[in-house]
Design an enzyme around this catalytic site. Structure first.
Site, PDB file in Angstrom:
ATOM      1  N   PRO A 184       0.815  -1.221   0.000  1.00 34.93           N
ATOM      2  CA  PRO A 184       0.000   0.000   0.000  1.00 34.93           C
ATOM      3  C   PRO A 184       0.846   1.267   0.000  1.00 34.93           C
ATOM      4  O   PRO A 184       0.415   2.293  -0.542  1.00 34.93           O
ATOM      5  CB  PRO A 184      -0.836  -0.117   1.281  1.00 34.93           C
ATOM      6  CG  PRO A 184      -0.095  -1.071   2.140  1.00 34.93           C
ATOM      7  CD  PRO A 184       0.565  -2.042   1.204  1.00 34.93           C
ATOM      8  N   TYR A 185       2.047   1.207   0.570  1.00 37.51           N
ATOM      9  CA  TYR A 185       2.933   2.367   0.564  1.00 37.51           C
ATOM     10  C   TYR A 185       3.395   2.679  -0.856  1.00 37.51           C
ATOM     11  O   TYR A 185       3.349   3.834  -1.301  1.00 37.51           O
ATOM     12  CB  TYR A 185       4.131   2.089   1.467  1.00 37.51           C
ATOM     13  CG  TYR A 185       5.124   3.223   1.563  1.00 37.51           C
ATOM     14  CD1 TYR A 185       4.866   4.330   2.361  1.00 37.51           C
ATOM     15  CD2 TYR A 185       6.332   3.186   0.866  1.00 37.51           C
ATOM     16  CE1 TYR A 185       5.787   5.372   2.470  1.00 37.51           C
ATOM     17  CE2 TYR A 185       7.256   4.206   0.965  1.00 37.51           C
ATOM     18  CZ  TYR A 185       6.972   5.302   1.774  1.00 37.51           C
ATOM     19  OH  TYR A 185       7.885   6.327   1.866  1.00 37.51           O
ATOM     20  N   PHE A 186       3.836   1.647  -1.586  1.00 41.94           N
ATOM     21  CA  PHE A 186       4.251   1.868  -2.970  1.00 41.94           C
ATOM     22  C   PHE A 186       3.096   2.408  -3.805  1.00 41.94           C
ATOM     23  O   PHE A 186       3.268   3.313  -4.634  1.00 41.94           O
ATOM     24  CB  PHE A 186       4.770   0.568  -3.586  1.00 41.94           C
ATOM     25  CG  PHE A 186       6.043   0.056  -2.979  1.00 41.94           C
ATOM     26  CD1 PHE A 186       7.157   0.867  -2.871  1.00 41.94           C
ATOM     27  CD2 PHE A 186       6.142  -1.247  -2.519  1.00 41.94           C
ATOM     28  CE1 PHE A 186       8.337   0.401  -2.311  1.00 41.94           C
ATOM     29  CE2 PHE A 186       7.312  -1.732  -1.961  1.00 41.94           C
ATOM     30  CZ  PHE A 186       8.414  -0.908  -1.856  1.00 41.94           C
TER      31      PHE A 186
END
Length: 245
Positions: A159-161
């Site tokens: 989810p960060y990427f």
């Protein structure tokens, strides 16, 4: 060292009580900007940062708020405007992450990563823009992640990427939408920074990015003479090629 003259400017760096955010805020204070130290829960730490900023002979206040809540964002900007003036330089630094396999990330944590990175950047930018447009000057700098715009993705920290790719898309869109307003919108995208929790074995140039590497890019973007540079993403990664993530 690039040293823009920010005398009379007001800067807000979200998540500036510690880490990269702290160092970026102090770099702006060193250039003469009055600063707002933003925190969510670390009040005492934020007060210490404000005290350090004041050693540069600038005004410094602390502001508290959840950058994913529109009402709290409005309140924290209102506090800054009442005490320092309207925000001229906004650095959207808040960016939670989840370095686990995507199947092991709870739905709430997944949402928190997307929300903090994407909606925090959106809400703060939206709130800052009217006054920037009115004054004919504004600098928005978003913190991305190296190679995110190239489609970097991994089962871990997914989810960060995904969120950082969205932040870079937002940066480019907003740059186009503010090109007649005296506002520039750019991004700084590090790989591994000196305060990262884990260092890979094969760091570019045998070291992580230092805080000063990040600050150099920020000072370049906020300089008055950088007014034609907008929609730019500078990857502060030492020349890293993401063959493995």
């Amino acid at each position: 060292m690039i040293t823009p003259n920010l005398d009379g400017r007001v800067a807000l760096v979200t998540g500036s009580s510690k880490g990269v955010g702290r160092e970026l805020l102090l770099s702006l204070a060193d250039c003469g900007a009055d600063v707002a130290v933003h925190y969510h829960s670390s009040k005492d730490v934020a007060e210490d940062v404000a005290d350090t900023a004041r050693t540069h002979d600038v005004e410094a206040i602390t502001v508290n708020g959840d950058v994913t809540d529109p009402n709290e964002v409005d309140d924290l900007f209102g506090t800054i405007e009442a005490e320092l003036g309207s925000v001229d330089v906004l650095v959207n630094n808040v960016g939670p992450f989840a370095p686990d396999h995507w199947e092991d990330i709870s739905f709430d944590r997944w949402n928190a990563v997307l929300n903090g990175n994407i909606n925090g950047t959106y809400l703060c930018s939206k709130r800052a823009l009217p006054e920037m447009r009115a004054s004919g000057f504004g600098r928005i700098v978003n913190i991305g992640y190296a190679s995110a715009e190239k489609g970097l993705i991994s089962p871990k920290n997914a989810p960060y990427f995904m969120a950082k790719a969205s932040v870079l898309m937002f940066t480019r869109m907003l740059a186009a939408d503010t090109q007649d307003d005296g506002v520039t919108v750019n991004a700084i995208s590090p790989y591994v920074v000196e305060n990262s929790d884990v260092f890979p074995d094969d760091l570019p140039r045998d070291r992580p990015a230092e805080f000063e590497d990040m600050a150099q890019a920020l000072r370049f973007f906020v300089d008055d003479d950088s007014d034609y540079l907008s929609g730019v993403n500078v990857e502060v990664d030492g020349g890293w090629l993401p063959e493995k993530v």
